[in-house]
Motif scaffolding. Structure first.
Motif, PDB file in Angstrom:
ATOM      1  N   LEU A  78      13.253  -8.026  14.995  1.00  0.00           N
ATOM      2  CA  LEU A  78      13.469  -8.841  16.187  1.00  0.00           C
ATOM      3  C   LEU A  78      14.159 -10.131  15.758  1.00  0.00           C
ATOM      4  O   LEU A  78      13.598 -10.925  15.000  1.00  0.00           O
ATOM      5  CB  LEU A  78      12.134  -9.153  16.864  1.00  0.00           C
ATOM      6  CG  LEU A  78      12.150 -10.177  18.021  1.00  0.00           C
ATOM      7  CD1 LEU A  78      13.104  -9.751  19.120  1.00  0.00           C
ATOM      8  CD2 LEU A  78      10.737 -10.380  18.563  1.00  0.00           C
ATOM      9  N   MET A  79      15.385 -10.342  16.212  1.00  0.00           N
ATOM     10  CA  MET A  79      16.164 -11.520  15.818  1.00  0.00           C
ATOM     11  C   MET A  79      16.324 -12.499  16.971  1.00  0.00           C
ATOM     12  O   MET A  79      16.610 -12.095  18.100  1.00  0.00           O
ATOM     13  CB  MET A  79      17.548 -11.110  15.313  1.00  0.00           C
ATOM     14  CG  MET A  79      17.557 -10.566  13.923  1.00  0.00           C
ATOM     15  SD  MET A  79      19.189 -10.675  13.159  1.00  0.00           S
ATOM     16  CE  MET A  79      18.763 -10.136  11.497  1.00  0.00           C
ATOM     17  N   THR A  80      16.174 -13.783  16.635  1.00  0.00           N
ATOM     18  CA  THR A  80      16.388 -14.853  17.603  1.00  0.00           C
ATOM     19  C   THR A  80      16.621 -16.144  16.836  1.00  0.00           C
ATOM     20  O   THR A  80      16.735 -16.143  15.610  1.00  0.00           O
ATOM     21  CB  THR A  80      15.196 -14.957  18.578  1.00  0.00           C
ATOM     22  OG1 THR A  80      15.526 -15.831  19.652  1.00  0.00           O
ATOM     23  CG2 THR A  80      13.948 -15.449  17.876  1.00  0.00           C
ATOM     24  N   ASP A  81      16.691 -17.274  17.560  1.00  0.00           N
ATOM     25  CA  ASP A  81      16.817 -18.562  16.862  1.00  0.00           C
ATOM     26  C   ASP A  81      15.532 -19.361  17.024  1.00  0.00           C
ATOM     27  O   ASP A  81      14.643 -19.001  17.795  1.00  0.00           O
ATOM     28  CB  ASP A  81      18.039 -19.342  17.356  1.00  0.00           C
ATOM     29  CG  ASP A  81      17.961 -19.728  18.829  1.00  0.00           C
ATOM     30  OD1 ASP A  81      16.941 -20.326  19.245  1.00  0.00           O
ATOM     31  OD2 ASP A  81      18.913 -19.445  19.574  1.00  0.00           O
ATOM     32  N   LYS A  82      15.440 -20.465  16.292  1.00  0.00           N
ATOM     33  CA  LYS A  82      14.205 -21.260  16.255  1.00  0.00           C
ATOM     34  C   LYS A  82      13.803 -21.776  17.636  1.00  0.00           C
ATOM     35  O   LYS A  82      12.614 -21.806  17.974  1.00  0.00           O
ATOM     36  CB  LYS A  82      14.392 -22.446  15.312  1.00  0.00           C
ATOM     37  CG  LYS A  82      14.305 -22.105  13.821  1.00  0.00           C
ATOM     38  CD  LYS A  82      12.859 -21.882  13.387  1.00  0.00           C
ATOM     39  CE  LYS A  82      12.712 -21.901  11.871  1.00  0.00           C
ATOM     40  NZ  LYS A  82      13.433 -20.824  11.183  1.00  0.00           N
ATOM     41  N   ASN A  83      14.769 -22.197  18.438  1.00  0.00           N
ATOM     42  CA  ASN A  83      14.447 -22.727  19.758  1.00  0.00           C
ATOM     43  C   ASN A  83      13.922 -21.640  20.684  1.00  0.00           C
ATOM     44  O   ASN A  83      12.895 -21.802  21.346  1.00  0.00           O
ATOM     45  CB  ASN A  83      15.685 -23.382  20.381  1.00  0.00           C
ATOM     46  CG  ASN A  83      16.140 -24.601  19.608  1.00  0.00           C
ATOM     47  OD1 ASN A  83      15.322 -25.384  19.135  1.00  0.00           O
ATOM     48  ND2 ASN A  83      17.439 -24.762  19.469  1.00  0.00           N
ATOM     49  N   LYS A  91       8.831 -14.107  24.069  1.00  0.00           N
ATOM     50  CA  LYS A  91       7.439 -13.700  24.324  1.00  0.00           C
ATOM     51  C   LYS A  91       7.387 -12.405  25.127  1.00  0.00           C
ATOM     52  O   LYS A  91       6.560 -11.523  24.847  1.00  0.00           O
ATOM     53  CB  LYS A  91       6.695 -14.809  25.068  1.00  0.00           C
ATOM     54  CG  LYS A  91       5.208 -14.499  25.276  1.00  0.00           C
ATOM     55  CD  LYS A  91       4.484 -15.624  25.996  1.00  0.00           C
ATOM     56  CE  LYS A  91       2.988 -15.344  26.063  1.00  0.00           C
ATOM     57  NZ  LYS A  91       2.648 -14.082  26.717  1.00  0.00           N
ATOM     58  N   VAL A  92       8.259 -12.281  26.116  1.00  0.00           N
ATOM     59  CA  VAL A  92       8.299 -11.046  26.920  1.00  0.00           C
ATOM     60  C   VAL A  92       8.613  -9.848  26.021  1.00  0.00           C
ATOM     61  O   VAL A  92       7.988  -8.779  26.148  1.00  0.00           O
ATOM     62  CB  VAL A  92       9.341 -11.164  28.048  1.00  0.00           C
ATOM     63  CG1 VAL A  92       9.545  -9.813  28.737  1.00  0.00           C
ATOM     64  CG2 VAL A  92       8.926 -12.211  29.073  1.00  0.00           C
ATOM     65  N   VAL A  93       9.575 -10.004  25.114  1.00  0.00           N
ATOM     66  CA  VAL A  93       9.928  -8.917  24.197  1.00  0.00           C
ATOM     67  C   VAL A  93       8.760  -8.577  23.290  1.00  0.00           C
ATOM     68  O   VAL A  93       8.395  -7.403  23.128  1.00  0.00           O
ATOM     69  CB  VAL A  93      11.168  -9.291  23.360  1.00  0.00           C
ATOM     70  CG1 VAL A  93      11.392  -8.273  22.247  1.00  0.00           C
ATOM     71  CG2 VAL A  93      12.408  -9.361  24.250  1.00  0.00           C
ATOM     72  N   MET A  94       8.150  -9.595  22.701  1.00  0.00           N
ATOM     73  CA  MET A  94       7.013  -9.347  21.804  1.00  0.00           C
ATOM     74  C   MET A  94       5.878  -8.632  22.522  1.00  0.00           C
ATOM     75  O   MET A  94       5.287  -7.681  21.988  1.00  0.00           O
ATOM     76  CB  MET A  94       6.509 -10.669  21.225  1.00  0.00           C
ATOM     77  CG  MET A  94       7.405 -11.294  20.185  1.00  0.00           C
ATOM     78  SD  MET A  94       6.659 -12.842  19.584  1.00  0.00           S
ATOM     79  CE  MET A  94       7.743 -13.216  18.202  1.00  0.00           C
TER      80      MET A  94
END
Length: 416
Positions: A78-83, A91-94
């Motif tokens: 699962l990739m995203t940025d710090k913000n 959160k929805v994805v998790m």
């Protein structure tokens, strides 16, 4: 009897030659001799829409765990940025992954406006993780980083420049299969959920370049307009210039929903047809940034957002290209709200440029390249950074010399 058979064979070959695919993608397969087109033309064109699957609607992100389960995924990156890692979209994805029993590891070190260094950090994470699927939650930076991570983790023996566009990289074709990638865009403008392109700053040359291959397209884009409600106003504007988003009412869910969908449509368009001069010129504008930091971006490095770097040259560029197809430029100005009923066709470029300037002024866009830290002394470096971008600049309707590029950058120093 033999003569009749030979005649039938000759007739069949002629028919095959007439029917051979003549589109730019496949026309090398058969030799198309001049004059054999059924229409009598010596050049014929077709198009093919290569695009990711797209699911659109408020709340569709909740289905990501089910999608991965259907794909048989066991170990997901699962990739995203710090913000964004602290915001509802992630959160929805998790929650969906946990609900559907999907094991995952979080990589939240994506750099807004990625570089070759940040790409390679993500690639190293992907290689170590041995993932069988990927989910990218964020804007173009996150989706592009995830595409690159998937590509190089799937081809671990490749050197980084192998797949980077020529002339900066080797531009090798991608041959092996990649893992499934689900893209969840949180901005409207990049269209990266639909395209096989990953853009980054090549730090050594201080210029943007990228990787372009159908193989790196996301498997699925979950276009969920609810995610756009969590963005600061100027981030909305800067990310949306590619599709000319309006930002006056952040709570207008209908407008945000339509623009989120429009972004996906735009991605389909330029993912197949390409982009041209504004994008080619934008890469050094972003890559050579000195101290400018765009408002509302929580980053620790100088940053000219991609959408802003593209739009700052648009009035000058469309004034320049209008002479090649003034009718189309005038039509565009009309679509954007200009009253063109009494406009002369030779004024199409200036009219479109003025229409764009009004949009940019209303959206509080910085007053040209000078406002983000550039001066006339920087023009040679900006031109030098544009020259390697032939993949896109050659798609412009009007060829441009170095002198032309210099004049365009100079004309873009101030907009209003």
């Amino acid at each position: 009897m033999a003569a009749a058979a030979r005649a039938r064979v000759a007739h069949l070959l002629r028919q095959l030659q007439r029917a051979a695919c003549q589109c730019p993608t496949h026309s090398h397969t058969y030799s198309q001799a001049p004059g054999l087109s059924p229409s009598g033309k010596t050049t014929d064109y077709a198009f093919e829409m290569a695009v990711s699957s797209i699911r659109y609607g408020a709340g569709v992100t909740k289905e990501v765990g089910m999608d991965l389960q259907n794909m048989g995924a066991k170990n997901v990156c699962l990739m995203t940025d710090k913000n964004l890692s602290q915001l509802p979209p992630v959160k929805v994805v998790m929650d969906s992954l946990v609900k559907n029993g999907i094991n995952f590891q979080l990589y939240d070190n994506v750099r807004v406006e990625p570089t070759d260094t940040s790409f390679m950090d993500a690639i190293e994470f992907a290689k170590k993780g041995a993932f069988d699927a990927y989910v990218a939650v964020g804007g173009g930076s996150t989706m592009d980083t995830c595409k690159a991570a998937n590509l190089y983790a799937s081809s671990p023996q490749s050197e980084f420049l192998d797949y980077v566009n020529a002339p900066i990289g080797k531009g090798k074709p991608v041959s092996g299969p990649l893992k499934p990638l689900i893209a969840v865009p949180t901005t409207s403008g990049t269209g990266s959920e639909t395209t096989g392109v990953a853009i980054f700053d090549y730090e050594h040359l201080k210029v943007k370049t990228g990787i372009a291959s159908r193989a790196i397209k996301p498997t699925l884009g979950l276009v969920d307009p609810l995610h756009t409600l969590h963005l600061p106003g100027q981030v909305v504007a800067n990310s949306g210039f590619d599709v000319l988003w309006a930002v006056r009412n952040p709570d207008d869910l209908e407008a945000r929903s339509n623009m989120h969908l429009a972004s996906a449509f735009a991605g389909i368009g330029f993912g197949n047809a390409g982009v041209h001069l504004c994008h080619g010129m934008s890469y050094p504008i972003s890559g050579l940034v000195k101290t400018y930091k765009a408002k509302d971006y929580n980053v620790d490095h100088p940053l000219v957002p991609h959408g802003l770097s593209v739009v700052l040259t648009s009035p000058a560029v469309f004034t320049f290209t209008a002479k090649m197809f003034p009718e189309r430029h005038l039509e565009t100005a009309e679509i954007l709200g200009a009253d063109t009923r009494t406009t002369k066709i030779q004024d199409a470029g200036p009219v479109l440029a003025d229409t764009l300037r009004k949009f940019l002024f209303d959206l509080n866009v910085d007053d040209g390249l000078a406002a983000i830290g550039y001066s006339k002394a920087d023009i040679p470096a900006l031109v030098k950074g544009t020259l390697p971008q032939e993949r896109v600049t050659k798609l412009a309707p009007r060829p441009q010399s170095e002198e032309d590029l210099s004049a365009l950058f100079e004309a873009s120093m101030k907009l209003y």
